[in-house]
Design an enzyme around this catalytic site. Structure first.
Site, PDB file in Angstrom:
ATOM      1  N   ASN A 186       0.644  -1.493   0.001  1.00  0.00           N
ATOM      2  CA  ASN A 186      -0.184  -0.072  -0.388  1.00  0.00           C
ATOM      3  C   ASN A 186       0.856   0.856  -0.037  1.00  0.00           C
ATOM      4  OD1 ASN A 186      -2.428  -1.263  -0.001  1.00  0.00           O
ATOM      5  ND2 ASN A 186      -2.212  -1.613   2.080  1.00  0.00           N
ATOM      6  N   HIS A 241       3.614   2.575   1.637  1.00  0.00           N
ATOM      7  CA  HIS A 241       3.567   3.230   3.926  1.00  0.00           C
ATOM      8  C   HIS A 241       4.789   2.356   3.739  1.00  0.00           C
ATOM      9  CE1 HIS A 241      -1.003   2.028   4.824  1.00  0.00           C
ATOM     10  NE2 HIS A 241       0.230   1.004   4.925  1.00  0.00           N
ATOM     11  N   CYS A 262       3.768   7.407   7.248  1.00  0.00           N
ATOM     12  CA  CYS A 262       5.006   8.427   6.295  1.00  0.00           C
ATOM     13  C   CYS A 262       5.901   7.139   5.351  1.00  0.00           C
ATOM     14  CB  CYS A 262       6.540   8.132   7.431  1.00  0.00           C
ATOM     15  SG  CYS A 262       7.169   6.103   7.698  1.00  0.00           S
TER      16      CYS A 262
END
Length: 406
Positions: free
Chosen positions: A307, A309, A344
């Protein structure tokens, strides 16, 4: 000039280059072996040496046919069609529907056995609980021969996804349903709480149970139990809450009715997690209040998941960066609570901050049985990524392994 020596069952020819060439005969079948100068086989050409493949070496599909006791030609045709089908939308013709009412049973048996082969697990309690056995591998352990905390978290994610696979919920990404994929939605972890009573050791077989349930209006709860497969002893428990995020905007989203209708048949009728989350507030740390600070942390390409991340295990690594080494040598990680605030990406540079909040001080914690730390991961500009709390218990020195595995 070439010298050769002929033996009754084999022959060896030595060429001028000094490279030996071997040939032999087994039961009338010829096998030729060419070797490189070092003496190790470089290329092997062997004709079939087995007259009949043992049952143990047959393909899973062939073994499956024997297990299902398929005898009639029509039944064999049905299973052949099922084997070639990659979806649950397979439509049987009129002849297969009339095989003594066995069509549905054969379909269910085949799909169940096929998925068992893929995931190594099965569904229990009317399909609401997924159970899988896991053998602890050598690359999942540390110097004490016990499974690492990061490996345990990896198995949490893996068994959760396997349940979605075996129930047919997954359409794309990490557990995204068909309706979620149509609307660019993905699941992300909001909170995770894990308690480990005992870490399994190398070659142990662990039995994992996991299930889902509704958590509030827009959350999906998931719990896990890790047990020793031989004794039934509970090794660890974990509970988490997932929420939805828009894959394009990276913003949280409500659970739409269409998505809720998809997942509702697979939800347990409960809202109570298997373990109660620590209700105490986790401190917001900064440079002036933290005991330990580690800066300049940045994810690499291999730290990103499907995904796009950072994976959960990487967050654990960063948290432990700011934990004193002397603590990890004398204590084991007994419990961890994580509250995810923001994701992040590849360009993020983070700080890991830790502060002891229970069990004494950094100079005397070796005399205490339980130590507690609060943690924070944040960007260099101060924006929070994650808050966490860890609980550490004193190791049993009598059970420690002092030698390492080579």
């Amino acid at each position: 000039m070439m010298f050769s020596l002929i033996l009754p069952s084999s022959s060896k020819t030595m060429s001028m280059s000094g490279t030996p060439n071997y040939s032999s005969s087994v039961d009338g079948r010829r096998a030729d072996f060419s070797t490189i100068a070092s003496g190790f086989p470089g290329k092997v050409r062997v004709q079939t040496l087995l007259r009949k493949t043992p049952r143990s070496l047959q393909s899973p599909a062939k073994s499956m046919k024997h297990e299902m006791d398929i005898t009639s030609a029509t039944e064999r045709k049905l299973v052949k069609q099922l084997r070639a089908s990659n979806t649950h939308s397979f439509v049987a013709d009129s002849s297969t529907r009339a095989v003594n009412g066995k069509y549905q049973k054969l379909t269910d048996d085949w799909e169940s056995k096929k998925l068992d082969l893929i995931t190594g697990g099965r569904l229990l309690q009317d399909g609401l609980v997924y159970r899988q056995n896991i053998s602890v591998r050598s690359f999942e352990i540390g110097g004490d021969r016990k499974m690492s905390f990061g490996a345990l978290l990896n198995h949490l994610q893996d068994t959760a996804l396997n349940q979605s696979r075996i129930t047919g919920l997954i359409a794309d990404g990490f557990g995204s349903t068909r309706e979620m994929s149509r609307n660019n939605l993905i699941w992300v972890v909001s909170t995770l709480h894990t308690v480990v009573d005992r870490y399994p050791t190398w070659t142990d077989v662990v039995e994992v149970d996991t299930w889902m349930y509704a958590s509030g209006k827009n959350g999906l709860g998931r719990d896990w139990i890790f047990r020793d497969s031989k004794t039934g002893e509970t090794l660890a428990n974990a509970t988490s809450v997932y929420v939805m995020m828009n894959k394009k905007t990276r913003r949280l989203s409500k659970i739409a009715k269409e998505v809720r209708d998809e997942i509702e048949p697979y939800l347990m009728d409960c809202e109570c997690p298997i373990i109660n989350k620590d209700s105490r507030k986790i401190l917001k740390l900064d440079v002036s209040t933290a005991d330990q600070i580690c800066t300049g942390l940045s994810p690499g390409w291999n730290d990103m998941d499907i995904n796009q991340h950072v994976s959960n295990v990487k967050y654990i690594d960063w948290i432990l960066e700011s934990v004193p080494r002397s603590l990890m040598e004398r204590y084991y990680l007994n419990a961890m609570t994580l509250e995810y605030k923001k994701e992040c990406d590849m360009d993020s540079v983070l700080q890991s901050l830790s502060k002891m909040v229970g069990g004494g001080n950094s100079d005397s914690f070796s005399a205490n049985k339980v130590i507690e730390y609060d943690h924070m991961l944040r960007l260099e500009n101060g924006r929070e990524i994650l808050r966490g709390r860890t609980e550490w218990k004193l190791k049993d020195t009598n059970s420690c392994v002092n030698n390492y595995i080579y």
